[in-house]
Design a protein around this motif. Structure first.
Motif, PDB file in Angstrom:
ATOM      1  N   THR A 260      52.841  69.464  68.096  1.00 48.52           N
ATOM      2  CA  THR A 260      54.178  69.706  67.580  1.00 48.52           C
ATOM      3  C   THR A 260      54.192  69.478  66.074  1.00 48.52           C
ATOM      4  N   ARG A 261      54.840  70.368  65.367  1.00 47.47           N
ATOM      5  CA  ARG A 261      54.999  70.203  63.927  1.00 47.47           C
ATOM      6  C   ARG A 261      56.372  69.589  63.650  1.00 47.47           C
ATOM      7  N   TYR A 262      56.412  68.695  62.680  1.00 47.00           N
ATOM      8  CA  TYR A 262      57.651  68.021  62.313  1.00 47.00           C
ATOM      9  C   TYR A 262      57.992  68.299  60.862  1.00 47.00           C
ATOM     10  N   GLU A 263      59.266  68.159  60.539  1.00 45.87           N
ATOM     11  CA  GLU A 263      59.706  68.376  59.167  1.00 45.87           C
ATOM     12  C   GLU A 263      60.666  67.278  58.729  1.00 45.87           C
ATOM     13  N   ALA A 264      60.763  67.134  57.414  1.00 50.43           N
ATOM     14  CA  ALA A 264      61.722  66.205  56.829  1.00 50.43           C
ATOM     15  C   ALA A 264      61.964  66.622  55.387  1.00 50.43           C
ATOM     16  N   ASN A 265      63.107  66.270  54.864  1.00 48.16           N
ATOM     17  CA  ASN A 265      63.434  66.479  53.463  1.00 48.16           C
ATOM     18  C   ASN A 265      63.574  65.131  52.797  1.00 48.16           C
ATOM     19  N   GLY A 266      62.904  64.936  51.666  1.00 46.23           N
ATOM     20  CA  GLY A 266      63.032  63.638  51.021  1.00 46.23           C
ATOM     21  C   GLY A 266      62.157  63.498  49.800  1.00 46.23           C
ATOM     22  N   THR A 267      62.124  62.294  49.283  1.00 48.46           N
ATOM     23  CA  THR A 267      61.304  61.958  48.129  1.00 48.46           C
ATOM     24  C   THR A 267      59.873  61.683  48.565  1.00 48.46           C
TER      25      THR A 267
ATOM     26  N   TRP B 211      56.269  61.725  41.455  1.00 42.68           N
ATOM     27  CA  TRP B 211      57.272  61.843  42.513  1.00 42.68           C
ATOM     28  C   TRP B 211      58.055  63.139  42.380  1.00 42.68           C
ATOM     29  N   GLY B 212      58.748  63.486  43.470  1.00 38.05           N
ATOM     30  CA  GLY B 212      59.611  64.661  43.496  1.00 38.05           C
ATOM     31  C   GLY B 212      60.312  64.759  44.833  1.00 38.05           C
ATOM     32  N   GLU B 213      61.180  65.774  44.954  1.00 36.68           N
ATOM     33  CA  GLU B 213      61.952  66.005  46.181  1.00 36.68           C
ATOM     34  C   GLU B 213      61.414  67.259  46.871  1.00 36.68           C
ATOM     35  N   TYR B 214      61.142  67.162  48.170  1.00 34.40           N
ATOM     36  CA  TYR B 214      60.492  68.263  48.867  1.00 34.40           C
ATOM     37  C   TYR B 214      60.925  68.350  50.334  1.00 34.40           C
ATOM     38  N   ARG B 215      60.633  69.521  50.914  1.00 37.31           N
ATOM     39  CA  ARG B 215      60.623  69.672  52.372  1.00 37.31           C
ATOM     40  C   ARG B 215      59.168  69.634  52.778  1.00 37.31           C
ATOM     41  N   VAL B 216      58.829  68.753  53.698  1.00 29.64           N
ATOM     42  CA  VAL B 216      57.449  68.632  54.158  1.00 29.64           C
ATOM     43  C   VAL B 216      57.376  68.972  55.638  1.00 29.64           C
ATOM     44  N   VAL B 217      56.281  69.621  56.025  1.00 32.32           N
ATOM     45  CA  VAL B 217      56.060  70.026  57.418  1.00 32.32           C
ATOM     46  C   VAL B 217      54.630  69.644  57.794  1.00 32.32           C
TER      47      VAL B 217
ATOM     48  N   PRO C  23      52.278  74.279  52.715  1.00 34.94           N
ATOM     49  CA  PRO C  23      52.579  73.707  51.403  1.00 34.94           C
ATOM     50  C   PRO C  23      53.998  73.141  51.358  1.00 34.94           C
ATOM     51  N   PRO C  24      54.196  72.050  50.633  1.00 35.39           N
ATOM     52  CA  PRO C  24      55.550  71.504  50.481  1.00 35.39           C
ATOM     53  C   PRO C  24      56.447  72.527  49.797  1.00 35.39           C
ATOM     54  N   GLY C  25      57.728  72.498  50.174  1.00 35.81           N
ATOM     55  CA  GLY C  25      58.689  73.417  49.582  1.00 35.81           C
ATOM     56  C   GLY C  25      59.887  72.677  49.026  1.00 35.81           C
TER      57      GLY C  25
ATOM     58  N   TRP D 134      49.122  67.122  44.228  1.00 35.29           N
ATOM     59  CA  TRP D 134      50.139  67.163  43.169  1.00 35.29           C
ATOM     60  C   TRP D 134      49.954  68.360  42.243  1.00 35.29           C
ATOM     61  N   ASN D 135      48.755  68.909  42.181  1.00 35.21           N
ATOM     62  CA  ASN D 135      48.520  70.053  41.306  1.00 35.21           C
ATOM     63  C   ASN D 135      49.205  71.323  41.806  1.00 35.21           C
ATOM     64  N   LYS D 136      49.651  71.286  43.056  1.00 34.54           N
ATOM     65  CA  LYS D 136      50.257  72.486  43.636  1.00 34.54           C
ATOM     66  C   LYS D 136      51.773  72.392  43.772  1.00 34.54           C
ATOM     67  N   VAL D 137      52.355  71.307  43.276  1.00 40.06           N
ATOM     68  CA  VAL D 137      53.815  71.160  43.359  1.00 40.06           C
ATOM     69  C   VAL D 137      54.355  70.665  42.026  1.00 40.06           C
ATOM     70  N   GLY D 138      55.570  71.074  41.710  1.00 41.14           N
ATOM     71  CA  GLY D 138      56.237  70.528  40.542  1.00 41.14           C
ATOM     72  C   GLY D 138      56.641  69.088  40.812  1.00 41.14           C
ATOM     73  N   HIS D 139      56.526  68.229  39.807  1.00 40.71           N
ATOM     74  CA  HIS D 139      56.855  66.825  40.021  1.00 40.71           C
ATOM     75  C   HIS D 139      57.086  66.116  38.693  1.00 40.71           C
ATOM     76  N   LYS D 140      57.602  64.918  38.775  1.00 38.71           N
ATOM     77  CA  LYS D 140      57.779  64.060  37.615  1.00 38.71           C
ATOM     78  C   LYS D 140      56.641  63.043  37.600  1.00 38.71           C
ATOM     79  N   SER D 141      56.336  62.547  36.411  1.00 36.23           N
ATOM     80  CA  SER D 141      55.234  61.607  36.293  1.00 36.23           C
ATOM     81  C   SER D 141      55.508  60.636  35.159  1.00 36.23           C
ATOM     82  N   GLN D 142      55.259  59.368  35.418  1.00 37.54           N
ATOM     83  CA  GLN D 142      55.396  58.345  34.382  1.00 37.54           C
ATOM     84  C   GLN D 142      54.594  57.111  34.764  1.00 37.54           C
TER      85      GLN D 142
END
Length: 280
Positions: free
Chosen positions: A31-38, A84-90, A103-105, A71-79
């Motif tokens: 089963t594949r699962y999904e969530a939206n979050g940081t 970190w960033g906000e995404y839908r993950v599956v 891929p995260p969306g 991280w090279n395949k998604v836009g994100h913040k870095s410090q």
């Protein structure tokens, strides 16, 4: 009472739960699962789907490990070494971590969570509306005495104040916090006869008495037991006074686990809430 405090700032409420497996052409696929979050990496841990995000710069996070993250395949913040960033993950769930299957969306817009407790009074509105029966005993001191008195009963199941009927008044306004305009709600197990007269000895404001299946002490005991039983599977636990039940949040909520909790604690005593949900 929350076992773990859900956080501030960047926290994105995560999705609800379920479990299972699907059969395709005679074979069982995970089963594949999904969530939206940081999702955040830093502070000594790899990419995690966060349940707790501390409002700092850079932010800090505690949550569920994610395998297959790039991280090279998604836009994100870095410090300061934190990303970190906000995404839908599956992905698939192995009981410990989420392994990405796509891929995260961008996070999907979801309905507002229904976790905020309904604190409206369960009693019918009296003729003429909610109002004191004895304004001289509708004071803050009387309110404190009434709640303290109720708490001495073995059958006491909780108390809260209802201000919902005063729609349009800011919560911080003097009128909204005037004891003469509050509805004191008290829950007890067992026979309610005689309870109103007992409380009316000290409280003259609006009052709603209602029954409960479990006392406050019983509910607190159930929450402690659930926390122990679920162990590392538990994300958070809290008790609902009005609902008279415990809510236990886990990463994946299964029917088997629901049945187990019901067998241990009785029907309706524990509500199981999952963070990850099956992909539809």
């Amino acid at each position: 009472m929350n076992r773990r405090t859900a956080a501030f700032g960047l926290l994105t409420t995560l999705a609800l739960a379920g479990c299972g497996a699907s059969e395709v052409a005679g074979t069982v696929s995970p089963t594949r699962y999904e969530a939206n979050g940081t999702v955040l990496e830093g502070g000594g841990h790899g990419p995690q789907l966060c349940m707790m995000v501390m409002e700092s710069l850079p932010p800090q996070c505690s949550g569920l490990d994610i395998a297959g993250w790039d991280w090279n395949k998604v836009g994100h913040k870095s410090q300061s070494g934190v990303k970190w960033g906000e995404y839908r993950v599956v992905g698939t769930w192995d009981g410990t971590r989420l392994t990405l299957t796509e891929p995260p969306g961008a996070p999907r817009k979801e309905a507002a969570p229904a976790h905020e407790e309904d604190l409206t009074s369960p009693c019918p509105v009296p003729e003429g509306g909610w109002r004191p029966v004895d304004p001289a005993k509708a004071t803050q001191r009387a309110l404190d005495e009434a709640m303290a008195r109720a708490g001495t009963a073995e059958e006491f199941a909780g108390a809260w104040l209802d201000q919902s009927y005063m729609k349009g008044l800011p919560a911080e306004s003097p009128e909204a916090n005037d004891p003469r305009r509050l509805v004191l709600n008290l829950k007890f197990t067992g026979d309610l006869s005689g309870r109103e007269a007992w409380i009316r000895e000290v409280w003259g404001g609006a009052l709603c008495l209602s029954g409960a299946a479990r006392s406050q002490s019983e509910l607190e005991a159930i929450q402690r037991e659930v926390e122990t039983e679920l162990g590392d599977r538990l994300v958070s636990a809290s008790s609902s006074v009005r609902g008279n039940q415990v809510t236990a949040q886990v990463w994946v909520a299964t029917d088997e686990l629901r049945r187990d909790l019901e067998a241990r604690h009785g029907a309706g005593a524990v509500v199981l809430d999952g963070v990850l949900r099956p992909v539809g």
